[in-house]
Design an enzyme around this catalytic site. Structure first.
Site, PDB file in Angstrom:
ATOM      1  N   HIS A   1      -2.430  -6.271  -3.751  1.00 39.19           N
ATOM      2  CA  HIS A   1      -2.619  -4.864  -4.081  1.00 39.19           C
ATOM      3  C   HIS A   1      -3.074  -3.994  -2.909  1.00 39.19           C
ATOM      4  O   HIS A   1      -2.556  -2.890  -2.720  1.00 39.19           O
ATOM      5  CB  HIS A   1      -3.619  -4.734  -5.230  1.00 39.19           C
TER       6      HIS A   1
ATOM      7  N   ASP B   1      -3.283   3.682  -4.709  1.00 37.73           N
ATOM      8  CA  ASP B   1      -4.041   3.439  -5.916  1.00 37.73           C
ATOM      9  C   ASP B   1      -4.564   4.781  -6.445  1.00 37.73           C
ATOM     10  O   ASP B   1      -3.779   5.698  -6.661  1.00 37.73           O
ATOM     11  CB  ASP B   1      -5.154   2.422  -5.604  1.00 37.73           C
TER      12      ASP B   1
END
Length: 289
Positions: free
Chosen positions: A270, A104
């Site tokens: 995620h 990320d």
């Protein structure tokens, strides 16, 4: 968490970072994303420690690392500044060469470290991210709808921090999709302490503000100058997130930056380190050896 690891605070230039490190063998630094801290790696780092010396910092601004005041260009939260922190940290811990793994927001720090310090980075792994300039240039209505928080966080006239800090636990789904049953109790406690701190929320938003300006400019200059990532590189992405929906095959986005890149998707939402740690460890160990 992190049995056998040492927890320290290490000063690197203008900031002091909280860092957990342990294991033996070639060095690898694991860089978390938003809104996590280094404890997101609590299942991954110990599993790698039998083969590698593993270093897990809180990025500047995040967790319990320092949060410097930012100028109007948000320079203090640029990925170049964060990459400099990583290099100084690894020098302080005695590692001249090391692999970098970033997820990320940490993926932006990871590839900036490889671009700016190619003599120090042996291998690179980026997870759930493409170069900032590539994401912005591919911005469609679909991207804007899915990643609207990029534009929200960038606002300074009506700061996003005021909204987030009004109820950070609801904003960050602290008792639903990011609850203790998903993150693990100790990791969740560290996450809660971070999001409850208004100074940390402000610093995390500054990271995004840098992303839309100074970080994009750095990418644009690298591309114009023909700079590429020269070390072996792997990309991993969450198959139950939106990377494929937005980009198709994410490797195609990366190839102009590192032509020999390899990678694959992982059956996960995620936050791969928390949702699919065993598969992630297998992928990392196979690539980093």
């Amino acid at each position: 968490m992190f049995d056998g690891f040492q927890l320290d605070r290490v000063t690197v230039g203008e900031v002091t970072l909280r860092v957990r490190h342990g294991g033996s063998g070639p060095a690898v630094v694991l860089l978390h994303g938003h809104p996590r801290t280094h404890t997101t790696w609590y299942q991954v780092a110990p599993a790698l420690a039998s083969d590698f010396t593993v270093v897990c910092p809180d990025l500047r601004g995040y967790g319990q690392s320092d949060k410097p005041a930012a100028d109007d260009a948000h320079t203090q939260y640029s990925k170049r500044a964060m990459a400099g922190d990583v290099v100084q940290l690894m020098t302080s811990l005695g590692h001249d060469r090391f692999a970098v793994v970033g997820h990320d927001r940490g993926s932006y720090v990871a590839y900036r470290t490889a671009l700016d310090h190619p003599d120090r980075v042996s291998k690179l792994v980026v997870m759930d991210g493409v170069p900032v300039v590539e994401a912005l240039e591919r911005c469609t209505d679909k991207f804007a709808a899915m990643w609207w928080h990029w534009w929200f966080f960038a606002q300074t006239a009506k700061p996003a921090e005021r909204v987030i800090c009004a109820d950070p636990e609801t904003w960050y789904n602290a008792w639903t999709s990011n609850g203790p049953d998903v993150l693990g109790p100790e990791n969740h406690a560290d996450f809660l302490a971070a999001i409850r701190n208004p100074a940390t929320v402000h610093a995390m938003v500054e990271d995004y503000r840098a992303g839309l300006g100074i970080d994009r400019q750095a990418d644009e200059k690298d591309r114009a100058d023909g700079r590429q990532i020269t070390c072996p590189t792997m990309m991993l992405w969450s198959e139950r997130d939106d990377m494929e929906e937005i980009y198709g095959n994410p490797l195609d986005v990366w190839r102009p930056w590192c032509p020999q890149i390899v990678g694959h998707g992982i059956d996960s939402t995620h936050h791969i380190a928390e949702n699919a740690p065993l598969e992630l460890v297998r992928s990392l160990r196979g690539f980093l050896r």
